[in-house]
Design an enzyme around this catalytic site. Sequence first.
Site, mmCIF file in Angstrom:
data_model
loop_
_atom_site.group_PDB
_atom_site.id
_atom_site.type_symbol
_atom_site.label_atom_id
_atom_site.label_comp_id
_atom_site.label_asym_id
_atom_site.label_seq_id
_atom_site.Cartn_x
_atom_site.Cartn_y
_atom_site.Cartn_z
ATOM 1 N N CYS A 53 44.103 37.708 41.908
ATOM 2 C CA CYS A 53 45.279 38.219 41.205
ATOM 3 C C CYS A 53 45.761 39.532 41.811
ATOM 4 O O CYS A 53 44.979 40.305 42.372
ATOM 5 C CB CYS A 53 44.965 38.433 39.729
ATOM 6 S SG CYS A 53 44.648 36.918 38.819
ATOM 7 N N GLU A 55 46.702 42.210 40.309
ATOM 8 C CA GLU A 55 46.105 43.380 39.666
ATOM 9 C C GLU A 55 44.761 43.726 40.290
ATOM 10 O O GLU A 55 44.442 44.904 40.473
ATOM 11 C CB GLU A 55 45.929 43.144 38.161
ATOM 12 C CG GLU A 55 47.225 42.983 37.408
ATOM 13 C CD GLU A 55 47.688 41.534 37.286
ATOM 14 O OE1 GLU A 55 48.468 41.243 36.363
ATOM 15 O OE2 GLU A 55 47.269 40.684 38.111
ATOM 16 N N CYS A 93 46.476 38.396 33.211
ATOM 17 C CA CYS A 93 45.714 37.249 32.716
ATOM 18 C C CYS A 93 44.428 37.754 32.064
ATOM 19 O O CYS A 93 44.083 38.933 32.160
ATOM 20 C CB CYS A 93 45.401 36.282 33.863
ATOM 21 S SG CYS A 93 44.142 36.882 35.028
#
Length: 137
Positions: A53, A55, A93
């Site tokens: 991801c 992030e 998420c």
Amino acid sequence: MTGNERLMAAALDLITSRYRLARHQIGAALLDADGDIHVGLHLDAMVGRAAVCAEAVALGVARMATNAPIVLAAAVRHPKPDEIGPARLVPPCGLCRELLLDHAPGISVLVADAPGPRAVPLADLLPHKYIGTKWSA
């Protein structure tokens, strides 16, 4: 430009310049306590579990650059070619919520809200975070 606007602009600029269908769909930006912004790009993979991801990438970039606390996060999803509408702010998420809270317990995230984006404590989005035994909570 406010910190929120700077953060969203950094994430949007990254994904706009690097978007590639089925490869890079999300750009993330993290703001540290010193006012610096660290960006990361979503890395998709043929085997879904191997994907990383945006992030998580931004967190690694931030940790390579500074030990300053990370205080705010934003992620922007680029629309696919067959989708109508602009890029949009998305919350992290579940996995990224856990990861960010592990490394930045006081972090807030920008979420889409009416009339515009607002910062909320990430702990509010994950009220029952997993607490393990690797390190003290």
